[in-house]
Design an enzyme around this catalytic site. Structure first.
Site, PDB file in Angstrom:
ATOM      1  N   HIS A  89      36.382  39.947  41.604  1.00 41.80           N
ATOM      2  CA  HIS A  89      37.549  39.041  41.312  1.00 41.80           C
ATOM      3  C   HIS A  89      38.998  39.832  41.440  1.00 41.80           C
ATOM      4  O   HIS A  89      39.708  39.342  41.028  1.00 41.80           O
ATOM      5  CB  HIS A  89      37.184  38.874  39.771  1.00 41.80           C
ATOM      6  CG  HIS A  89      37.422  40.001  39.065  1.00 41.80           C
ATOM      7  ND1 HIS A  89      36.700  40.987  38.727  1.00 41.80           N
ATOM      8  CD2 HIS A  89      38.498  40.181  38.026  1.00 41.80           C
ATOM      9  CE1 HIS A  89      37.185  41.857  38.087  1.00 41.80           C
ATOM     10  NE2 HIS A  89      38.119  41.606  37.549  1.00 41.80           N
ATOM     11  N   HIS A 104      44.467  40.119  41.014  1.00 44.36           N
ATOM     12  CA  HIS A 104      43.537  39.759  40.380  1.00 44.36           C
ATOM     13  C   HIS A 104      43.040  38.264  40.294  1.00 44.36           C
ATOM     14  O   HIS A 104      44.221  37.740  39.708  1.00 44.36           O
ATOM     15  CB  HIS A 104      43.960  40.127  38.918  1.00 44.36           C
ATOM     16  CG  HIS A 104      42.814  40.264  37.621  1.00 44.36           C
ATOM     17  ND1 HIS A 104      42.515  39.106  37.168  1.00 44.36           N
ATOM     18  CD2 HIS A 104      42.117  41.088  37.104  1.00 44.36           C
ATOM     19  CE1 HIS A 104      41.503  39.515  36.212  1.00 44.36           C
ATOM     20  NE2 HIS A 104      41.215  40.751  36.411  1.00 44.36           N
TER      21      HIS A 104
END
Length: 178
Positions: A89, A104
Site C-alpha cells: 500500500h 501512501h
C-alpha cells in the site's frame, strides 16, 4: 513501520550534520527548484487537509493528499525505489537530489495486509517520471471501510513547498520545492 523510518531519518540527519561540509557542497550542486508531478488522477489538496490526522499534522513531512479518480499510481519524478512495503500500500522513493518521497495509498490500508494492492517495482529499481509503481482496487479498500485518499509526502525537505491544488491528471505539475 513508518515511524521507524522517521527515527532512522533522524539518525541520518545527525550523520549529515557530522559531514556538514560534504552536505553543503551537495546543496550547492542541487540548488534551484525541484518539481513533482501527480502520481495519480484526482483532486490534489495540501496535506494539512488529509483525512488522516498523522499525515495532516505533517508528522511525516509536507506534501499533498489526493482524492483519487483512478487506480494506478505512477512515479512523480525520476527516482530510485527505496522501499516497497510488504503490504503493497506504500512505496518510498528517493529523488536524485536526495529528497525522500513516500506515496501512501489509502488510509489505514496497512490493515488490508496486501489485499487490493499490486506492486510493479522492487526495491533498488530506478524509475522514470511516469513509470507505473502500483495499482490498487478502490472497491476492496472501500468495502473494508477505508478511505482511498492517497498521500504523497516529502520527508525532511528543507526549502519552501508550493502546492498546485485542484483536479489533476497523471503527470500534471503538483509541487515545487524552492
Amino acid at each position: 513501520g513508518m515511524l521507524r523510518q522517521v527515527e532512522k531519518d533522524d539518525k541520518s540527519k545527525v550523520k549529515d550534520e557530522a559531514n556538514n561540509n560534504e552536505v553543503k557542497t551537495a546543496e550547492n550542486i542541487d540548488s534551484g527548484e525541484f518539481n513533482l508531478f501527480s502520481p495519480i488522477e484526482g483532486l490534489v489538496k495540501p496535506i494539512s487537509e488529509s483525512e488522516d490526522g498523522a499525515f495532516a499534522s505533517k508528522a511525516l513531512g509536507d506534501g499533498v493528499a489526493i482524492d483519487i479518480k483512478s487506480n494506478k499510481i505512477f512515479a512523480p519524478c525520476d527516482a530510485k525505489v527505496e522501499t516497497v512495503f510488504p503490504t503493497g500500500h506504500a512505496i518510498g522513493l528517493s529523488a536524485s537530489n536526495g529528497i525522500n518521497i513516500l506515496i501512501h495509498a489509502g488510509i489505514d490500508t496497512v490493515n488490508l495486509e496486501g489485499k487490493g494492492f499490486k506492486s510493479f517495482v522492487s526495491e533498488g529499481d530506478a524509475v522514470k517520471k511516469g513509470d507505473l509503481l502500483m495499482e490498487m482496487d478502490p472497491q476492496v479498500i472501500k468495502d473494508a471501510g477505508y478511505s482511498t485518499q492517497t498521500m504523497l509526502v516529502l520527508m525532511d525537505v528543507e526549502g519552501t513547498i508550493s502546492v498546485d491544488q485542484g483536479q489533476k491528471e497523471v503527470g500534471d505539475h503538483i509541487i515545487r520545492i524552492s
